[in-house]
Scaffold this motif. Structure first.
Motif, PDB file in Angstrom:
ATOM      1  N   ASP A 162     -39.449  -5.813  -0.054  1.00 37.96           N
ATOM      2  CA  ASP A 162     -38.060  -6.162  -0.328  1.00 37.96           C
ATOM      3  C   ASP A 162     -37.904  -7.612  -0.766  1.00 37.96           C
ATOM      4  O   ASP A 162     -36.785  -8.108  -0.906  1.00 37.96           O
ATOM      5  CB  ASP A 162     -37.195  -5.902   0.906  1.00 37.96           C
ATOM      6  CG  ASP A 162     -37.658  -6.685   2.128  1.00 37.96           C
ATOM      7  OD1 ASP A 162     -38.735  -7.301   2.056  1.00 37.96           O
ATOM      8  OD2 ASP A 162     -36.948  -6.669   3.148  1.00 37.96           O
ATOM      9  N   ASN A 163     -39.003  -8.305  -0.990  1.00 37.88           N
ATOM     10  CA  ASN A 163     -38.957  -9.702  -1.418  1.00 37.88           C
ATOM     11  C   ASN A 163     -40.221  -9.972  -2.232  1.00 37.88           C
ATOM     12  O   ASN A 163     -41.200 -10.483  -1.714  1.00 37.88           O
ATOM     13  CB  ASN A 163     -38.870 -10.629  -0.199  1.00 37.88           C
ATOM     14  CG  ASN A 163     -38.775 -12.101  -0.585  1.00 37.88           C
ATOM     15  OD1 ASN A 163     -38.403 -12.431  -1.708  1.00 37.88           O
ATOM     16  ND2 ASN A 163     -39.106 -12.985   0.343  1.00 37.88           N
ATOM     17  N   ASN A 178     -38.401 -15.177   4.199  1.00 38.72           N
ATOM     18  CA  ASN A 178     -37.498 -14.714   5.239  1.00 38.72           C
ATOM     19  C   ASN A 178     -38.205 -14.732   6.586  1.00 38.72           C
ATOM     20  O   ASN A 178     -39.438 -14.757   6.648  1.00 38.72           O
ATOM     21  CB  ASN A 178     -37.021 -13.296   4.917  1.00 38.72           C
ATOM     22  CG  ASN A 178     -36.241 -13.226   3.616  1.00 38.72           C
ATOM     23  OD1 ASN A 178     -35.372 -14.044   3.368  1.00 38.72           O
ATOM     24  ND2 ASN A 178     -36.546 -12.239   2.789  1.00 38.72           N
ATOM     25  N   ASP A 181     -41.690 -12.940   7.327  1.00 33.71           N
ATOM     26  CA  ASP A 181     -42.340 -12.522   6.082  1.00 33.71           C
ATOM     27  C   ASP A 181     -43.831 -12.833   6.112  1.00 33.71           C
ATOM     28  O   ASP A 181     -44.262 -13.857   6.652  1.00 33.71           O
ATOM     29  CB  ASP A 181     -41.717 -13.247   4.874  1.00 33.71           C
ATOM     30  CG  ASP A 181     -40.607 -12.446   4.230  1.00 33.71           C
ATOM     31  OD1 ASP A 181     -40.358 -11.313   4.658  1.00 33.71           O
ATOM     32  OD2 ASP A 181     -39.970 -12.970   3.284  1.00 33.71           O
TER      33      ASP A 181
END
Length: 245
Positions: A162-163, A178, A181
């Motif tokens: 998601d990143n 984040n 992460d």
């Protein structure tokens, strides 16, 4: 917890409370309830020590209570919430084609021990950083050698789905870590190929330059892709008759 799960220890004081407790979060939460609390006493709950790789974020209690000064009224249910944030990690894999040269990477981000940071690859390898604060980071690459190196400086990152930022480290490449992460990035340095030559006047038409010292400057040399009639690049010969793409 923010960014993952962990095991957290607490120290407590006050009649009927145990001296310590340990909570293991699942999906970011865990709880324990204590009954038969005497309203005529004062209690405290402290989360200590903070586990390695985590930061203490906040601790609040309902009503007028605080974690270090809990004074419940008759029939009151006091809820105290402790929040911890997991730190992030960053890994950079450097690939060079051809496998030579020296490359410097500079990383900046939120103020913390070890940041800003620099790392040199000669020419390939892996750079691992852990225990990083969440926030905005910037990564750039400097070509140390060879001095005339040109080519791709593409970067692609995987931040758990998601990143997943991508771009180029030729300039400042910004990305966000984040909480929790585990960001892994790959930089692929593929050096450009070189086409060079020399323009000369073949006075005796023998195809050799030995007896033809007259090199031509100011001539326009065009480069075409196979099958195309449009030049992809244009160079002008120098005083030695040389050109290079």
């Amino acid at each position: 917890t923010v960014g993952g799960d962990g095991i957290f220890d607490f120290v407590m004081t006050g009649i009927t409370l145990p001296a310590s407790a340990q909570l293991t979060t699942f999906n970011g939460t865990a709880q324990q309830t204590f009954h038969n609390i005497d309203p005529d006493n004062t209690y405290s709950i402290v989360g200590t020590p903070v586990p390695v790789g985590w930061d203490f974020t906040s601790a609040i209690c309902t009503g007028t209570n605080t974690p270090t000064n809990i004074t419940p009224n008759n029939g009151e249910i006091v809820t105290c919430t402790f929040t911890n944030t997991k730190r992030a990690s960053f890994s950079l894999e450097k690939i060079s084609d051809p496998d030579n040269g020296s490359f410097q990477f500079d990383l900046t981000g939120p103020a913390q021990t070890g940041i800003p940071a620099s790392y040199n690859f000669t020419p390939s390898g892996t750079w691992d950083l852990s225990n990083l604060l969440s926030g905005l980071y910037s990564l750039s690459e400097t070509i140390l050698s060879p001095v005339d190196w040109t080519g791709s400086q593409a970067i692609a990152c995987n931040g758990n789905g998601d990143n997943d930022p991508s771009g180029s480290v030729a300039n400042q490449f910004e990305f966000t870590l984040n909480p929790g992460d585990d960001m892994s990035c790959t930089v692929n340095n593929t050096q450009d190929a070189v086409i060079s030559g020399k323009k000369f006047i073949d006075m005796d038409a023998d195809g050799q330059t030995v007896s033809d010292p007259a090199y031509k400057d100011g001539w326009t040399i065009n480069l075409y892709e196979w099958g195309s009639e449009t030049a992809t690049s244009t160079k002008v010969t120098d005083e030695s008759g040389e050109f290079q793409f």
